[in-house]
Design an enzyme around this catalytic site. Structure first.
Site, PDB file in Angstrom:
ATOM      1  CG  HIS A 131      -5.420  -0.828   1.489  1.00 52.55           C
ATOM      2  ND1 HIS A 131      -5.466   0.462   1.957  1.00 52.55           N
ATOM      3  CD2 HIS A 131      -4.372  -1.422   2.110  1.00 52.55           C
ATOM      4  CE1 HIS A 131      -4.494   0.649   2.837  1.00 52.55           C
ATOM      5  NE2 HIS A 131      -3.813  -0.492   2.950  1.00 52.55           N
ATOM      6  CG  ASP A 167      -8.178   2.410   0.645  1.00 55.99           C
ATOM      7  OD1 ASP A 167      -7.063   1.847   0.630  1.00 55.99           O
ATOM      8  OD2 ASP A 167      -9.084   2.128   1.463  1.00 55.99           O
ATOM      9  CB  CYS A 201      -1.009   0.005   1.151  1.00 56.33           C
ATOM     10  SG  CYS A 201      -0.332  -0.339   2.773  1.00 56.33           S
TER      11      CYS A 201
END
EC number: 3.4.22.-
Length: 463
Positions: free
Chosen positions: A422, A420, A296
Site C-alpha cells: 500500500h 506492505d 494491493c
C-alpha cells in the site's frame, strides 16, 4: 559462514585472434589452443598492470609487486587501498559511512586490466612470410571478469597473485567453451558469470557461451551441482542467479530485499525463518499505474513473480495488471470485461495466475479469523524453511506479503515480517524501513475478526 570483507573485481578485454587454414581440420583445435596459450602468457608477463578505479593506484603484479603509490607495498593489508579510492561524495571510501541500519555486504574494489605497450626495441629486422593458401582470420573480444573474496587483513600481494591465477583459470575455461561450441570458423563469445554458493564454495565464476539459453545448459549445470555438492532441487547456477555486486545499481529501479536492512525482533527462545533469495518490492503507484485503493494483491503477486524470475525459475517478465487480469479470463475465472477494470483480486486468484503464467503451484491456508494467525507459526516457519518463497495474504479488503516469521516453538510467541504493497512513495529505502512499510509486526497487526487466505507458492523441483 566465512567472513568476507572485500571483493576485488578485475575486468578487462583481451582480443583473441587466430588464423585457421581449415576451420574444420584437425589442426584448427591446436591453433585455437595455441592462441589461448599466448593470452595466458600475456597475463603472466611483466607487462600486465592493474589500475584501481577512482584512484591513482597502479599495480604491477608480476614484477615482484610494484605500486605507483609508495606506501602500498606487498606487505600492505588489502584494506589499506581504500584510503586511495574516492567515493561518490568525494571523500575516501574508508571514511564514508553507510546510513543503512545494517551493512549490506562486502566492500567492492573495482580494478581494470591494462598492459604496458612500450617495450625496448629489438635489433632484428621483421621477417615476411608469404602464404598462398586461403585462411580464416578469427578475431573476438574476450570479456574477462574475475572476482576474489578476501578478509580485510589479507596481504595486497596475495590478492594480486590470486587475481592473476583467476585470469589464467578464466582463460582456460573460455578456451574450453570456445572449443566445445564452435562450428568451423563461427565462434560463440565466452561470458563469465559470478555465483555466490553456500560455504565452503563461496564466490565462484562460471563461463557460459553467449547466445545459448539456460535450457540448453542443463547438463553443464548438473556437472557443476555435483562438483560443488549443491542440492539438485533448485537453481543455483542459471544466469538469473548471478551474484549482484553490492556497489552495482539495479537498472529497473525497483528496490531489492529491503528487509535485509532491518534487525529482527529479540524474542527469547525464538528462531528466525526468512524468504530465501531475491525479490523486488512492488507497491501502489509504480509503473505509471494508479492502483491506489485496489491494486494491493496485484502488487503482492508481482513481488512473488519477481522472486521466481530472480531465482532463475522463469525467464518471463513480471506481469502487468492487464496481463494478470487477462490470465484470469484465460483460465475461466473472470469474464472478459474484467480486463482493464479496477476490481480487486484475492489469494485464490493469485494462486490461479501463478499457475497459468509461471506454471507454479501454491498451497492455500484458510484462517477463519485474524486472531488465529498467531497460532500459525509452525506452518509458516516450515514454509520459509522448505520453500522460502514470499507469501501473499489477503483478508478483509487488504493484501500484504509475508517475508518471514520469528517464532518460538516453546512459548508460541510470533512476529511477522511484512512487505506492505500500500506504499505510494518513491523507492526510498530509509522511508520504507523507518516508517514500517517493510517491517516486523505483531499478531495485533491483523484484523482480529476478519478471515484470511494465505497463498504459499511452491518451488518447482529443477536446476
Amino acid at each position: 559462514m566465512l567472513q568476507c570483507d572485500f571483493i576485488f573485481r578485475l575486468k578487462g578485454i583481451l582480443e583473441f585472434a587466430c588464423q585457421l587454414d581449415n576451420p574444420n581440420g584437425v589442426q584448427s583445435q591446436s591453433t585455437i589452443s595455441k592462441s589461448f596459450q599466448d593470452l595466458r602468457s600475456k597475463v603472466t608477463s611483466k607487462n600486465i598492470v592493474f589500475t584501481v578505479c577512482n584512484s591513482p593506484v597502479l599495480i604491477w603484479p608480476n614484477t615482484g609487486f610494484q605500486s605507483s603509490v609508495e606506501s602500498l607495498t606487498e606487505a600492505s593489508a588489502c584494506g589499506d587501498i581504500l584510503q586511495w579510492i574516492e567515493s561518490d561524495d568525494g571523500g575516501s571510501k574508508k571514511s564514508s559511512k553507510k546510513k543503512d541500519k545494517k551493512k549490506s555486504g562486502p566492500t567492492v574494489v573495482n580494478m581494470k586490466l591494462l598492459f604496458e605497450v612500450t617495450e625496448p626495441a629489438g635489433n632484428t629486422a621483421p621477417s615476411l612470410i608469404r602464404v598462398s593458401t586461403q585462411q580464416h582470420c578469427v578475431k573476438m573480444p574476450l570479456p574477462l571478469d574475475c572476482a576474489l573474496s578476501v578478509t580485510t587483513d589479507e596481504r595486497l600481494e596475495t590478492v594480486c597473485t590470486g587475481l592473476v591465477e583467476a585470469l589464467n583459470k578464466q582463460l582456460a575455461d573460455m578456451e574450453e567453451v570456445v572449443l566445445q561450441y564452435r562450428k568451423g570458423s563461427s565462434f560463440l563469445v565466452p561470458q563469465p558469470f559470478h555465483f555466490q554458493l553456500p560455504e565452503p564454495a563461496g564466490l565462484i565464476t562460471v563461463v557460459y557461451p553467449a547466445g545459448v539459453p539456460d535450457s540448453q545448459l542443463q547438463a553443464v549445470r548438473e556437472d557443476l551441482h555435483r562438483k560443488f555438492e549443491l542440492p539438485c532441487d533448485r537453481p543455483y547456477l542459471r544466469r538469473a542467479n548471478a551474484f549482484h555486486f553490492p556497489d552495482a545499481a539495479y537498472k529497473d529501479g525497483y528496490l531489492r530485499n529491503p528487509h535485509i536492512h532491518l534487525n529482527p525482533p529479540n524474542i527469547e527462545d525464538a528462531k528466525l525463518y526468512l524468504v530465501q533469495g531475491v525479490y523486488s518490492y512492488h507497491h501502489y503507484m509504480q509503473d505509471h499505474v494508479d492502483d491506489n485503493g485496489w491494486g494491493c494483491a496485484y502488487r503482492s503477486l508481482q513481488t512473488i513473480c519477481s522472486w521466481f524470475q530472480q531465482q532463475g525459475y522463469v525467464e518471463t517478465a513480471v506481469p502487468t495488471h492487464t496481463q494478470i487480469q487477462q490470465a484470469l479470463v484465460d483460465v475461466g475465472d473472470k469474464e472478459p470485461r474484467f480486463v482493464g477494470s479496477r476490481q480487486w483480486i484475492g489469494s485464490i486468484e493469485v494462486q490461479a495466475v501463478l499457475n497459468q503464467l509461471l506454471g507454479v503451484t501454491s498451497k492455500i491456508m484458510f484462517v477463519s479469523q485474524g486472531s488465529e494467525l498467531a497460532t500459525k507459526g509452525r506452518e509458516l516457519a516450515n514454509h520459509f524453511q522448505t520453500e522460502g518463497t514470499p507469501v501473499m495474504i489477503g483478508g478483509g479488503v487488504l493484501a500484504h506479503t509475508i517475508l518471514g516469521v520469528v517464532w518460538s516453538e516453546n512459548t508460541g510467541q510470533i512476529r511477522f515480517l511484512i512487505l506492505d504493497p500500500h506504499y505510494t512513495g518513491g523507492e526510498d529505502l530509509q522511508t520504507i524501513t523507518d516508517k514500517g512499510w517493510c517491517g516486523w509486526k505483531g499478531p495485533e497487526f491483523w484484523d482480529q475478526n476478519a478471515y484470511y487466505n494465505l497463498c504459499l507458492p511452491q518451488r518447482p523441483k529443477t536446476i
